[in-house]
Design an enzyme around this catalytic site. Structure first.
Site, PDB file in Angstrom:
ATOM      1  N   ASP A 193      34.677  48.780  50.350  1.00  0.00           N
ATOM      2  CA  ASP A 193      36.466  48.632  50.810  1.00  0.00           C
ATOM      3  C   ASP A 193      36.337  47.379  51.738  1.00  0.00           C
ATOM      4  O   ASP A 193      37.224  47.341  51.625  1.00  0.00           O
ATOM      5  CB  ASP A 193      37.262  49.546  50.233  1.00  0.00           C
ATOM      6  CG  ASP A 193      37.233  50.575  48.861  1.00  0.00           C
ATOM      7  OD1 ASP A 193      36.826  49.564  48.027  1.00  0.00           O
ATOM      8  OD2 ASP A 193      36.990  51.916  48.735  1.00  0.00           O
TER       9      ASP A 193
ATOM     10  N   ASP B 147      35.148  49.027  40.579  1.00  0.00           N
ATOM     11  CA  ASP B 147      36.209  48.350  41.456  1.00  0.00           C
ATOM     12  C   ASP B 147      35.964  47.292  43.189  1.00  0.00           C
ATOM     13  O   ASP B 147      36.462  46.598  43.159  1.00  0.00           O
ATOM     14  CB  ASP B 147      37.442  49.471  42.285  1.00  0.00           C
ATOM     15  CG  ASP B 147      36.783  50.677  41.460  1.00  0.00           C
ATOM     16  OD1 ASP B 147      36.626  51.408  40.502  1.00  0.00           O
ATOM     17  OD2 ASP B 147      38.166  51.230  41.744  1.00  0.00           O
TER      18      ASP B 147
END
Ligand code: GLY
Length: 404
Positions: A125, A183
């Site tokens: 991330d 994602d």
């Protein structure tokens, strides 16, 4: 210039143009509604005040995560949570709009706490965490040290790439599996930036390979996407397609569709390869033509959730979609451009009113209400979320660039 450098040069030029002064003359006859533009200008000021209130409630050393109305308490995290970049990133956007130096001071305080994550190799991330924060800072209120922090972040993210799979690993697992989630498309923008500033093409190549692998394996024939792909770490073969945050393995989790839409739009911006534009268009059409997309265009948390319309909507998915569509509409023919622009406008209008836009000094200081984090896990259900706020403000800023 080699072909590669030419590509990089044009990509850089396009990027600067897009983030800098995306011109009002977009050539597609798209004109922002004056009322929404005026409303957005008011919302920037109001959100700036709302984030001052959030800042006043934030414990030292913590990042805002969400707010629990039932006991009027903030949910917070350390800097290693995947959302830690959104709060400073939103503050920087708001500073850009309001020039409130207290907002910049708060952003810089948070950046200092976030800095350590540049060396974090345990997460995929880092794009969200570092590019939404330090990347924005470099554009809006630069300091010399930000560049190296971002380069180190790109190095850490690249360390999770496995050439046998052709993808960056999203989640670590003790089992013999290699997990990649849709994602992850959102983390690639950082890698393109890193190649532009360092001249090292390895970041660019990793981003392109990851996007190609995802395009090949993550999508169904209707261009909806699975959430989680489980690859065999030895052979690279796909061994499972499943969900984590959606309703079912075969369903279309709303935010996942939003990440794909935004992610492939960025891929086209950065490479100018038409196959990514086609992919973004297909995803947009899946979303916008879906019979379960409500008239106000804020999706239910999963396009296949049971009990629609009696189920929760996800403001965060709507905000990401709106912002993504406002970039995508710049790259397509006039008819598609109008459809995307109008859909994004409806999304932003919906979010800019109750029940989504929170009244001042409510909602723990967050800007939007009614997002959904992880329904299967029963966490962050119908709450504010930092990324809903971030992409909403970004969407309004993109929208206002269409004013004449
Ligand atoms: N990236 C995790 C989520 O969208 O909830």
């Amino acid at each position: 210039m080699t072909t590669y450098l030419k590509k990089t040069f044009w990509s850089a030029a396009l990027f600067a143009g897009f983030l800098g002064q995306a011109s009002a003359q977009n050539g597609r006859g798209l004109v922002a509604d004056k009322n929404l533009v005026n409303q957005a200008n008011g919302i920037f000021k109001r959100a700036d005040q709302q984030y001052r209130y959030l800042a006043s409630r934030l414990p030292a050393g913590r990042f805002p995560k969400t707010y629990y109305a039932k006991n009027d308490s903030l949910g917070t995290s350390g800097s290693d949570w995947w959302c830690s970049g959104f709060y400073p990133g939103t503050l920087l956007y708001l500073y850009k709009q309001t020039h409130n130096t207290a907002t910049l001071t708060e952003a810089e305080r948070m950046l200092k706490l976030l800095e350590v994550e540049q060396y974090n190799k345990t997460t995929h991330d880092l794009g969200f965490m570092m590019y939404c924060s330090f990347g924005n800072a470099l554009q809006i209120a630069p300091k010399p040290e930000y560049k190296q922090i971002l380069i180190n972040s790109a190095k850490s993210l690249s360390s999770r790439f496995n050439p046998k799979i052709g993808a960056i690993k999203s989640w670590d697992s003790k089992k013999p599996e290699y997990l990649v989630i849709i994602d992850n498309m959102m983390n690639l923008e950082l890698l393109f930036w890193a190649t532009r500033v360092t001249g090292d093409s390895s970041y660019y190549k990793i981003a392109v390979t990851h996007a190609n692998t995802t395009m090949k394996n993550h999508f169904r024939s209707d261009y909806s996407s699975y959430h989680v792909l489980n690859y065999n770490p030895e052979t690279g073969a796909v061994q499972q397609k499943r969900t984590a945050q959606g309703y079912a393995d075969e369903s279309a989790w709303a935010r996942g569709q939003a990440w794909g839409l935004y992610g492939y739009t960025v891929m086209y911006r950065e490479t100018k390869n038409k196959k990514y534009l086609d992919q973004a268009n297909h995803i947009a059409q899946f979303i916008l033509n879906h019979p379960n997309l409500p008239k106000d265009k804020i999706p239910y948390w999963d396009f296949n959730a049971p009990n629609i319309p009696n189920t929760l909507k996800d403001a965060s998915a709507g905000a990401v979609m709106a912002s993504g569509l406002l970039e995508l509409c710049r790259y397509v023919d006039q008819s598609k451009a109008k459809t995307y622009f109008n859909a994004a406008q409806t999304m932003l209008k919906t979010l800019s009113a109750p029940p989504y836009l929170a009244a001042p000094k409510t909602n723990g200081g967050f800007i939007l209400q009614h997002s959904v984090g992880h329904i299967p896990q029963k966490t962050e259900v119908d709450v504010p979320l930092t990324y809903a706020d971030y992409y909403y403000i970004e969407g309004l800023m993109r929208y206002n660039k269409f004013s004449r």
